[in-house]
Design a protein around this motif. Structure first.
Motif, PDB file in Angstrom:
ATOM      1  N   UNK A  96      70.183 -62.007   5.552  1.00  0.00           N
ATOM      2  CA  UNK A  96      71.587 -62.354   5.292  1.00  0.00           C
ATOM      3  C   UNK A  96      71.754 -62.969   3.905  1.00  0.00           C
ATOM      4  N   UNK A  97      70.837 -63.884   3.561  1.00  0.00           N
ATOM      5  CA  UNK A  97      70.930 -64.510   2.247  1.00  0.00           C
ATOM      6  C   UNK A  97      70.657 -63.481   1.143  1.00  0.00           C
ATOM      7  N   UNK A  98      69.700 -62.621   1.373  1.00  0.00           N
ATOM      8  CA  UNK A  98      69.365 -61.611   0.378  1.00  0.00           C
ATOM      9  C   UNK A  98      70.590 -60.762   0.046  1.00  0.00           C
ATOM     10  N   UNK A  99      71.268 -60.258   1.076  1.00  0.00           N
ATOM     11  CA  UNK A  99      72.433 -59.387   0.850  1.00  0.00           C
ATOM     12  C   UNK A  99      73.581 -60.163   0.205  1.00  0.00           C
ATOM     13  N   UNK A 100      73.769 -61.406   0.629  1.00  0.00           N
ATOM     14  CA  UNK A 100      74.843 -62.224   0.066  1.00  0.00           C
ATOM     15  C   UNK A 100      74.644 -62.436  -1.432  1.00  0.00           C
ATOM     16  N   UNK A 101      73.433 -62.742  -1.838  1.00  0.00           N
ATOM     17  CA  UNK A 101      73.192 -63.010  -3.258  1.00  0.00           C
ATOM     18  C   UNK A 101      73.150 -61.729  -4.084  1.00  0.00           C
ATOM     19  N   UNK A 102      72.685 -60.634  -3.498  1.00  0.00           N
ATOM     20  CA  UNK A 102      72.707 -59.371  -4.224  1.00  0.00           C
ATOM     21  C   UNK A 102      74.139 -58.952  -4.543  1.00  0.00           C
ATOM     22  N   UNK A 103      75.067 -59.285  -3.645  1.00  0.00           N
ATOM     23  CA  UNK A 103      76.467 -58.910  -3.854  1.00  0.00           C
ATOM     24  C   UNK A 103      77.072 -59.602  -5.069  1.00  0.00           C
ATOM     25  N   UNK A 104      76.457 -60.714  -5.511  1.00  0.00           N
ATOM     26  CA  UNK A 104      76.987 -61.463  -6.656  1.00  0.00           C
ATOM     27  C   UNK A 104      76.478 -60.934  -7.994  1.00  0.00           C
ATOM     28  N   UNK A 105      75.410 -60.135  -7.964  1.00  0.00           N
ATOM     29  CA  UNK A 105      74.851 -59.598  -9.212  1.00  0.00           C
ATOM     30  C   UNK A 105      75.866 -58.633  -9.831  1.00  0.00           C
ATOM     31  N   UNK A 106      76.084 -58.777 -11.118  1.00  0.00           N
ATOM     32  CA  UNK A 106      77.042 -57.907 -11.788  1.00  0.00           C
ATOM     33  C   UNK A 106      78.466 -58.396 -11.698  1.00  0.00           C
ATOM     34  N   UNK A 107      78.647 -59.672 -11.299  1.00  0.00           N
ATOM     35  CA  UNK A 107      79.977 -60.258 -11.285  1.00  0.00           C
ATOM     36  C   UNK A 107      80.881 -59.729 -10.192  1.00  0.00           C
ATOM     37  N   UNK A 108      80.292 -59.237  -9.115  1.00  0.00           N
ATOM     38  CA  UNK A 108      81.111 -58.775  -7.996  1.00  0.00           C
ATOM     39  C   UNK A 108      81.500 -57.314  -8.073  1.00  0.00           C
ATOM     40  N   UNK A 109      81.108 -56.606  -9.143  1.00  0.00           N
ATOM     41  CA  UNK A 109      81.403 -55.174  -9.231  1.00  0.00           C
ATOM     42  C   UNK A 109      80.469 -54.410  -8.297  1.00  0.00           C
ATOM     43  N   UNK A 110      80.687 -53.120  -8.174  1.00  0.00           N
ATOM     44  CA  UNK A 110      79.879 -52.303  -7.268  1.00  0.00           C
ATOM     45  C   UNK A 110      78.404 -52.383  -7.649  1.00  0.00           C
ATOM     46  N   UNK A 111      77.545 -52.475  -6.640  1.00  0.00           N
ATOM     47  CA  UNK A 111      76.114 -52.560  -6.890  1.00  0.00           C
ATOM     48  C   UNK A 111      75.592 -51.262  -7.495  1.00  0.00           C
ATOM     49  N   UNK A 112      74.609 -51.408  -8.373  1.00  0.00           N
ATOM     50  CA  UNK A 112      73.936 -50.228  -8.903  1.00  0.00           C
ATOM     51  C   UNK A 112      73.188 -49.530  -7.772  1.00  0.00           C
ATOM     52  N   UNK A 113      72.862 -48.242  -7.930  1.00  0.00           N
ATOM     53  CA  UNK A 113      72.125 -47.535  -6.871  1.00  0.00           C
ATOM     54  C   UNK A 113      70.834 -48.245  -6.471  1.00  0.00           C
ATOM     55  N   UNK A 114      70.129 -48.823  -7.450  1.00  0.00           N
ATOM     56  CA  UNK A 114      68.861 -49.483  -7.131  1.00  0.00           C
ATOM     57  C   UNK A 114      69.097 -50.762  -6.307  1.00  0.00           C
ATOM     58  N   UNK A 115      70.133 -51.523  -6.659  1.00  0.00           N
ATOM     59  CA  UNK A 115      70.432 -52.721  -5.883  1.00  0.00           C
ATOM     60  C   UNK A 115      71.003 -52.372  -4.507  1.00  0.00           C
ATOM     61  N   UNK A 116      71.764 -51.284  -4.444  1.00  0.00           N
ATOM     62  CA  UNK A 116      72.272 -50.841  -3.152  1.00  0.00           C
ATOM     63  C   UNK A 116      71.115 -50.460  -2.235  1.00  0.00           C
ATOM     64  N   UNK A 117      70.115 -49.783  -2.804  1.00  0.00           N
ATOM     65  CA  UNK A 117      68.929 -49.430  -2.024  1.00  0.00           C
ATOM     66  C   UNK A 117      68.216 -50.682  -1.529  1.00  0.00           C
TER      67      UNK A 117
END
Length: 334
Positions: A96-117
């Motif tokens: 849960x924490x991992x996904x929450x913090x990944x969502x903040x990378x890039x200032x809230x814009x759509x995740x890159x394909x690698x981060x989405x993976x």
């Protein structure tokens, strides 16, 4: 600007980290590797690191943008106890924490394909992240660890003197440029406008070799408060950068300079530094003139036995791990 708000309890709970944090140094060095600035400090380090890198770093590149937020989970509080302890804490991060913090990378814009993976894979992706971190750390940080330790020890000695001279107030006032103590608030140059209220939890001050220009803190206000800040630059008549700390055995000049150290006087001077000494204190303790103390300290600094930082109008000399090892073995006595 970052503003850190202290209470009286927080002032009593300010503390300096006891050692460099390997995970913070690794993550921040990844910024330095892609940064073209500070060539004098990091130019040769970048060249040497790139030549050693033979492992994958694409996931690290996605997690650590050139600017802006990177996930707090990359630098767990346990990292201050050592590299392996920090990796164990990272390995145990919850999905849960991992996904929450990944969502903040890039200032809230759509995740890159690698981060989405990565987000979709959750904790199952952690072994890949750990492999990349280990491979990068071996190439970029591990060969220079002794030098990094020496710089942080010198920084601790300088701040420790300030604490002894005037308590926590003097310690906070003595921090390097970019940090300003205006009681009860510590102001820091920062890319965003932010307030952090310590609420009696105190603050861990973590000096860092690879942190440059601005301090860094965690994004999540509920995590243990830490301020990672640039360790003061070393005073040197030769090289002020990491170029002065080649991996063992790669610097012929270091070996030649060590040859100058044999002799009773320099053994006395090195021992007289103790837990830290200004040039005038060194001269008094060793029973030599001020000019002689300065000259001996210069030679030992060039040899990697001493680190020298400026503190106000004085300079503070501290013994590096190499110098301590020589003293322990009596290698410089005659």
């Amino acid at each position: 600007m970052l503003r850190i708000h202290f209470t009286g309890v927080d002032l009593a709970r300010v503390r300096m980290a006891g050692r460099p944090d390997a995970l913070w140094e690794t993550i921040l060095s990844f910024h330095r590797l892609r940064d073209r600035r500070d060539v004098r400090l990091f130019g040769e380090w970048r060249t040497e690191t790139r030549s050693r890198l033979n492992s994958e770093t694409r996931l690290l590149g996605a997690l650590i943008p050139s600017r802006g937020y990177f996930p707090d989970f990359l630098t767990p509080a346990e990292g201050r106890y050592g590299w392996d302890v920090g990796l164990d804490a990272l390995r145990g991060i919850r999905a849960e924490r991992l996904r929450k913090e990944l969502a903040l990378v890039g200032g809230g814009s759509a995740l890159s394909p690698r981060l989405r993976e990565f987000a979709d894979g959750g904790t199952a992706m952690l072994p890949r992240l750990l492999r990349e971190l280990r491979g990068y750390h071996r190439a970029a940080v591990e060969p220079y660890w002794t030098h990094i330790q020496a710089q942080i020890e010198a920084e601790r000695a300088a701040r420790g003197r300030a604490l002894l001279d005037g308590g926590a107030d003097e310690l906070l006032a003595s921090l390097p440029p970019g940090l300003r103590w205006r009681a009860p608030v510590l102001e820091c140059d920062y890319p965003a406008d932010r307030d952090v209220h310590l609420r009696g939890r105190g603050l861990l001050l973590q000096p860092s070799f690879f942190c440059r220009r601005t301090a860094v803190t965690l994004h999540d206000p509920e995590l243990p408060p830490v301020l990672v800040y640039p360790a003061a630059a070393e005073v040197s008549h030769t090289s002020a950068g990491i170029e002065a700390c080649r991996p063992a055995g790669s610097d012929d000049q270091r070996v030649r300079t060590l040859g100058k150290l044999v002799g009773h006087t320099r053994s006395v001077v090195l021992r007289a530094i103790g837990d830290g000494a200004t040039t005038s204190e060194l001269a008094r303790r060793a029973g030599v003139s001020l000019a002689s103390a300065s000259q001996h300290a210069c030679v030992m600094r060039e040899a990697g036995l001493v680190t020298t930082l400026r503190r106000g109008n004085a300079v503070l000399h501290t013994v590096t791990p190499l110098g301590a090892a020589l003293l322990k073995g009596g290698a410089v006595a005659s």
